[in-house]
Design an enzyme around this catalytic site. Structure first.
Site, PDB file in Angstrom:
ATOM      1  N   GLY A 143      65.206  59.239 -66.438  1.00  0.00           N
ATOM      2  CA  GLY A 143      65.443  58.078 -67.287  1.00  0.00           C
ATOM      3  C   GLY A 143      64.164  57.442 -67.787  1.00  0.00           C
ATOM      4  CB  SER A 145      61.617  58.596 -72.245  1.00  0.00           C
ATOM      5  OG  SER A 145      61.850  59.029 -73.549  1.00  0.00           O
ATOM      6  CG  ASP A 190      63.849  57.293 -75.343  1.00  0.00           C
ATOM      7  OD1 ASP A 190      64.000  56.110 -74.995  1.00  0.00           O
ATOM      8  OD2 ASP A 190      64.611  58.216 -74.996  1.00  0.00           O
TER       9      ASP A 190
END
Length: 477
Positions: A143, A145, A190
């Site tokens: 999580g 990225s 992101d």
């Protein structure tokens, strides 16, 4: 190669142990010396989960962990990719015949996404190849990225090799679009923070147009990342994209309810913008327009006045269509009526999460700006509310994340929540600076030592972080 710009820095490689090690490994692998290096950071989303693809602002910061690539352009058309981690096998392909297999989210496909995105942006058809050695210290499927950081790194590598000039905003937008080659329908957060991040500050990232505003975090607290050690690869599962589709369907039903041209609406933010109402008013409209019980595909079709085939072909993404029945092509999927008909959509819950989470992001920024005496407590409250909404309304948590959040709060976090897509990965907690040492020790004992969790990457499992800088090209001084 590109001339030096704001994203270029000259360094003495011998003075940077990680760069020096990468240079030596590159030489061992390819028998030559890299011409330059590119880094792109991972990120932690402090608040604003699963709302970027709905059109709403998010509040991430870049972490110090990153993807780093050593690069050497070559005269042939062969693109050779290697990884310092032996778990990720070498890969080579023709630079002018890039094939990305959505059904197999292997590590090299994320590099190919960034490469192909730049290639298609400039309409190039006769590229020379390159040798690349990738090194990453972002925990995978956590999580934070790591996959998007690799896409961004590859995009910047390709631009640099080509000698092209693009702004950081342009690079972020291209890389956000190109990650969809592998089937992930994200919103661009992101990639945006990976390029636009600055050391020492979080960013409010807004979309359409893409822009970033500094958000000064409170000095009396630190943000701590804790890895649940449960991996979830967004591109390998339908969970993520089904939520994207549920939000899209919710937007269309809300638009239809309010008499808008629903077939042109894709995002929940568009409904709010066209109605010209507040987020709080949108929450009221959700209560009036949508029911809490799940919707069947047939009911969605009745509400919109369309057929099941129109729902499949005009509204749902290929990734989500395929998820319904395990087929690999739209043509096959269209024949799969039985599996499709048992799918349900929780439209009320998804819309409630998105509008309330969007409001929390704006409240978080406002509190940071006003900096009242109880700033840390107020920010923690918002993070706690966010986790409850992710858990109950968006259903993107998991038992391990919930347990970890509870442990973090028990041992001194003012707020704790899942970060990233969810279904595994990490939590982020806001912890008073004077409690950091005891917090780390207690969480480590309660979550990691009292289990059989893999502590091979122990230092990557629990750590305090501060806002890091964005993507850079390193040239040897």
């Amino acid at each position: 190669m590109a001339t030096e710009g704001p994203a270029t820095r000259r360094v003495r490689v011998a003075e940077h142990p990680r760069l020096m090690k990468l240079k030596e490994m590159f030489n061992s692998k390819f028998g030559s010396i890299p011409k330059f290096y590119v880094r792109a950071p991972g990120r932690v989303n402090i608040i604003g989960e699963h709302i970027d693809y709905c059109g709403y602002s998010v509040l991430p910061m870049a972490v110090e962990q990153d993807m780093l690539i050593a690069v050497e352009p070559v005269e042939t058309q062969t693109l050779q990719l290697a990884n310092t981690n032996p778990l990720y096998p070498d890969f080579s392909t023709n630079a002018n015949n890039i094939q990305i297999d959505k059904t197999k989210p292997l590590w090299h496909n994320y590099f190919l996404c960034g490469f192909k995105g730049i290639q298609e942006h400039f309409g190039l058809s006769n590229l020379t190849g390159m040798n690349c050695l990738v090194d990453g210290n972002i925990p995978p499927s956590s999580g934070l990225s790591s996959s998007s950081a690799l896409v961004c790194c590859a995009g910047l590598v390709t631009v640099t090799v080509l000698g092209m000039n693009l702004s950081k905003v342009e690079l972020a937008e291209i890389c956000a679009k190109s990650e969809r080659y592998i089937g992930t329908e994200g919103g661009g957060m992101d990639q945006s923070i990976s390029f636009l991040a600055e050391e020492g500050t979080a960013k409010l990232i807004e979309f359409s147009p893409l822009r970033a505003t500094d958000v000064k975090l409170p000095s009396g607290a630190v943000f701590v990342i804790a890895n649940s050690c449960v991996e979830m690869n967004k591109a390998a599962t339908s969970h993520f994209n089904i939520r994207v589709m549920e939000c899209r369907l919710a937007a269309k039903l809300l638009a239809k309810y309010k008499g808008l041209q629903w077939d042109k609406i894709l995002r929940l933010e568009e409904v709010q913008a066209k109605l010209g109402v507040s987020l709080e008013e949108m929450l009221g409209i959700v209560e009036d327009a949508l029911h809490p019980s799940p919707y069947s595909p047939e009911e969605v079709c009745r509400c919109l006045g369309i057929s099941l085939q129109e729902l499949r072909t005009q509204v749902l993404s290929p990734n989500t269509q395929n998820a319904f029945c395990g087929k690999t092509t739209i043509k096959q999927m269209l024949k799969c009526d039985t599996s499709f008909s048992v799918l349900i959509f929780k439209l009320y819950q998804r819309a409630k999460h998105v509008y309330s989470e969007a409001a929390r992001v704006l409240q978080f920024k406002k509190i940071c700006e006003e900096a009242p005496d109880n700033t840390v407590q107020l920010l923690g409250d918002l993070m706690n509310q966010s986790h409850v909404s992710c858990r109950d309304m968006y259903e993107c948590s998991c038992p391990e994340l919930d347990q970890l959040v509870d442990i973090c709060r028990k041992f001194g976090a003012q707020g704790s929540r899942l970060t990233g897509a969810g279904w595994g990965g990490c939590t982020v907690s806001i912890v008073p600076a004077d409690k950091l040492s005891s917090f780390l020790a207690n969480v480590h004992e309660a979550y990691y030592q009292r289990s059989d969790r893999n502590l091979t990457f122990e230092k990557q499992s629990l750590f305090a972080t501060k806002p890091g800088g964005g993507a850079l090209v390193f040239l040897e001084a």
